[in-house]
Design an enzyme around this catalytic site. Structure first.
Site, PDB file in Angstrom:
ATOM      1  CG  ASP A 137      -9.299 -83.837  -1.258  1.00  0.00           C
ATOM      2  OD1 ASP A 137      -8.460 -84.637  -1.727  1.00  0.00           O
ATOM      3  OD2 ASP A 137     -10.331 -83.533  -1.863  1.00  0.00           O
ATOM      4  N   GLY A 138      -6.308 -82.723  -1.309  1.00  0.00           N
ATOM      5  CA  GLY A 138      -5.508 -81.840  -2.146  1.00  0.00           C
ATOM      6  C   GLY A 138      -6.220 -81.633  -3.469  1.00  0.00           C
ATOM      7  CD  GLU A 170      -4.971 -85.769  -2.216  1.00  0.00           C
ATOM      8  OE1 GLU A 170      -5.236 -85.853  -0.991  1.00  0.00           O
ATOM      9  OE2 GLU A 170      -5.852 -85.793  -3.095  1.00  0.00           O
ATOM     10  CG  ASP A 218      -9.385 -87.956  -1.743  1.00  0.00           C
ATOM     11  OD1 ASP A 218      -8.183 -87.605  -1.681  1.00  0.00           O
ATOM     12  OD2 ASP A 218     -10.276 -87.208  -2.175  1.00  0.00           O
ATOM     13  CG  HIS A 261     -14.513 -85.995  -6.061  1.00  0.00           C
ATOM     14  ND1 HIS A 261     -14.580 -84.657  -5.771  1.00  0.00           N
ATOM     15  CD2 HIS A 261     -13.204 -86.253  -6.336  1.00  0.00           C
ATOM     16  CE1 HIS A 261     -13.370 -84.128  -5.885  1.00  0.00           C
ATOM     17  NE2 HIS A 261     -12.525 -85.075  -6.215  1.00  0.00           N
ATOM     18  CG  ASP A 299     -12.947 -81.520  -3.323  1.00  0.00           C
ATOM     19  OD1 ASP A 299     -11.864 -81.731  -3.911  1.00  0.00           O
ATOM     20  OD2 ASP A 299     -13.949 -81.066  -3.903  1.00  0.00           O
TER      21      ASP A 299
END
Length: 149
Positions: free
Chosen positions: A9-10, A47, A69, A125, A135
């Site tokens: 994740d970023g 990302e 994501d 999320h 995250d």
């Protein structure tokens, strides 16, 4: 081949602004977490950096299930990159591809690493434990970039 499950994740506070990337790697009972960040960056760059750092951490060819994501990264590496390369790193509108240097790094890792990669999109999320951890690591990367960690 070892099977490795990776979540990436970023995060970015402002776009552009300080950002971070996070990676959770799992293989059997082994887990490894990675994170980092930059001050003047974008969410898409973070990302991408998460995936680049994840694949770069693998020491030998692996069977990889990679959860992310970011449709930008997933579609970019599995669909769009072929056209970009054929057009000399230009978009269909003949504009330079954004983040071309990161796409080239990612492409090299994917094409020369010997990995079998299954790219899986996961809703961000939404309570997926691996995505939530990635995250949190990405946000730790933001804190690191800001000198708070």
């Amino acid at each position: 081949m070892n099977h490795v499950v990776i979540y990436t994740d970023g995060a970015c506070k402002g776009n552009p602004g300080p950002g971070g990337w996070g990676v959770l790697l799992k293989s059997g009972s082994f887990e490894k977490e990675l994170f980092g960040g930059e001050l003047g960056t974008t969410n898409n760059r973070m990302e991408m950096m998460a995936v680049i750092e994840a694949l770069g951490a693998l020491k030998r060819p692996c069977q990889v299930t990679l959860f992310l994501d970011s449709e930008y990264v997933r579609k970019g590496i599995t669909e769009w990159i072929h056209g970009w390369k054929a057009k000399g790193w230009k978009t269909a509108a003949k504009q330079p591809v954004k983040n071309a240097e990161l796409w080239q790094r990612l492409d090299a890792l994917v094409s020369t690493g010997g990995h079998q990669i299954e790219w899986r999109w996961v809703k961000g999320h939404a309570g997926d434990p691996g995505n939530e951890r990635a995250d949190a690591l990405a946000n730790m990367g933001v804190e690191k970039a800001l000198g708070r960690r």
